[in-house]
Design an enzyme around this catalytic site. Structure first.
Site, PDB file in Angstrom:
ATOM      1  N   PHE A  41      -5.656   9.547  -4.671  1.00 43.84           N
ATOM      2  CA  PHE A  41      -6.456   8.344  -5.510  1.00 43.84           C
ATOM      3  C   PHE A  41      -5.162   7.472  -6.158  1.00 43.84           C
ATOM      4  CE2 PHE A  41      -9.589   6.248  -8.218  1.00 43.84           C
ATOM      5  CZ  PHE A  41     -10.280   5.878  -7.303  1.00 43.84           C
ATOM      6  N   GLU A  58      -5.316   5.874  12.404  1.00 45.82           N
ATOM      7  CA  GLU A  58      -4.760   4.564  12.509  1.00 45.82           C
ATOM      8  C   GLU A  58      -4.096   4.305  11.334  1.00 45.82           C
ATOM      9  OE1 GLU A  58      -5.589   2.146  15.322  1.00 45.82           O
ATOM     10  OE2 GLU A  58      -3.864   1.573  13.992  1.00 45.82           O
ATOM     11  N   LYS A 115       6.671   6.821  11.726  1.00 43.22           N
ATOM     12  CA  LYS A 115       5.710   5.941  12.466  1.00 43.22           C
ATOM     13  C   LYS A 115       6.283   6.027  13.880  1.00 43.22           C
ATOM     14  CE  LYS A 115       4.306   3.122   8.610  1.00 43.22           C
ATOM     15  NZ  LYS A 115       4.698   1.870   7.543  1.00 43.22           N
TER      16      LYS A 115
HETATM   17  N1  HSE Z   1       5.532   1.959   2.759  1.00 41.66           N
HETATM   18  C1  HSE Z   1       4.891   1.663   3.716  1.00 41.66           C
HETATM   19  C2  HSE Z   1       5.310   0.049   4.358  1.00 41.66           C
HETATM   20  C3  HSE Z   1       3.492   1.760   3.598  1.00 41.66           C
HETATM   21  O1  HSE Z   1       6.023  -0.462   3.364  1.00 41.66           O
HETATM   22  O2  HSE Z   1       5.256  -0.182   5.533  1.00 41.66           O
HETATM   23  C4  HSE Z   1       2.589   1.382   4.893  1.00 41.66           C
HETATM   24  O3  HSE Z   1       2.919   2.695   5.662  1.00 41.66           O
END
Ligand code: HSE
Length: 326
Positions: free
Chosen positions: A11, A141, A217
């Site tokens: 949270f 996602e 990612k």
């Molecule tokens: N810290 C990440 C960014 C958040 O700035 O893209 C999203 O994954």
């Protein structure tokens, strides 16, 4: 219509952003998506709030509910719910505590929606196989590119395509910093501070600026969309710490801008010169992703890649997908 019951784990910025969206969109979702979402528990480091009739999110956000002492894993296992929404920050070496949360959710027959990159980057194959074997959904996602529906677009809407590469800007914080440095002449520290205030940065912002977040990612996109089986260690990673205002100024003088680019095929995250006006020349917290496909050619997706409300859009999409299939 069946209400979907949810346990939120985590949270912080993202969890609170989701709670605000759930409150704001309650009647809209019933009307337009045929979905009723009820939060039956919220777990945070400081404690847990459980109410099987529905946690009062407004009071929780206002700090008017008391956090109890149950253990998060007990809540995940023992509280009756359809979905666990896992939103904790992850340790990239171990994937914890998110990995244990996701495993506990699947073991107790609950679907999972997560924004947590580390467990998915580390254990994509094991976790998806486990979910599949149990007839459960594991949707992530929100783990890549905030509000941009990159995973759903490429895996569902462009399913007939073979995708040969995906590359682009996958981190909102570094794009925000580089944009502020090049467009407004802000110094690095001030721009990073602003990104933190706006809720873009990770709880440990070194993950953003050193390129770790982009690399995680990249691994998720490679494994989930390009059929690869790579890990973080396979990625060459360089962040933006060596990009000086002088570098940026020189780039601009020659018609370029500097962006932190993740290239899935090259397994590389690094600052690159991008021609001004190129599809990757986007500002602020925007992400831009280029996917090279056989049937559709090059598809470009641009949108807000970071922020609590923006990320809640991706979480909601996954929740609605589960709700429509319950
Ligand atoms: N810290 C990440 C960014 C958040 O700035 O893209 C999203 O994954």
């Amino acid at each position: 219509m069946k209400d979907v019951s949810i346990i939120i784990v985590g949270f912080g910025n993202i969890g609170q952003g989701l709670a605000k969206t759930l409150l704001a969109k309650k009647s809209y979702l019933k009307k337009h998506a045929g979905t009723g979402l009820r939060v039956v528990a919220v777990c945070e480091k400081k404690g847990r709030v459980v109410d099987e009739k529905g946690v009062d999110l407004k009071k929780l956000l206002e700090g008017r509910l008391r956090w109890g002492r149950h253990k998060t894993l007990d809540v995940i296992r023992d509280v009756a719910a359809d979905v666990v929404v896992e939103l904790t920050p992850g340790d990239i070496q171990t994937g914890q505590p998110g990995l244990s949360h996701i495993n506990a959710a699947l073991d107790s027959k609950k679907h999972v929606v997560t924004s947590n990159k580390s467990p998915i980057a580390l254990e994509y194959k094991k976790l998806t196989e486990k979910a599949g074997a149990k007839g459960l959904k594991l949707l992530f996602e929100a783990s890549v590119a905030g509000a941009i529906p990159v995973i759903n677009t490429l895996s569902r809407e462009l399913k007939a395509n073979t995708c040969s590469n995906i590359y682009g800007i996958l981190n909102g914080t570094t794009n925000f910093i580089l944009s502020k440095m090049s467009e407004e002449g802000l110094d690095y520290e001030t721009a990073l501070k602003e990104a933190k205030t706006l809720g873009f940065a990770e709880s440990d912002p070194s993950y953003d600026v050193e390129g770790v977040d982009s690399a995680l990612k990249l691994v998720i996109l490679a494994n989930s969309l390009l059929g690869e089986s790579i890990s973080y260690a396979d990625v060459s990673v360089e962040g933006i710490l060596d990009v000086t205002p002088e570098c940026i100024e020189l780039a601009i003088k020659h018609g370029y801008t500097v962006k932190l680019v993740a290239d899935v095929r090259e397994k590389k995250v690094s600052p690159r010169l991008v021609p001004i006006g190129h599809p990757l020349d986007v500002s602020d917290n925007l992400n831009a992703i280029l996917a090279q496909t056989d049937l559709s050619g090059e598809i470009t997706l641009v949108g807000e890649g970071a922020g609590p409300v923006q990320t809640s859009s991706a979480i909601m999409t996954d929740l609605i997908e589960i709700s429509n299939n319950l």
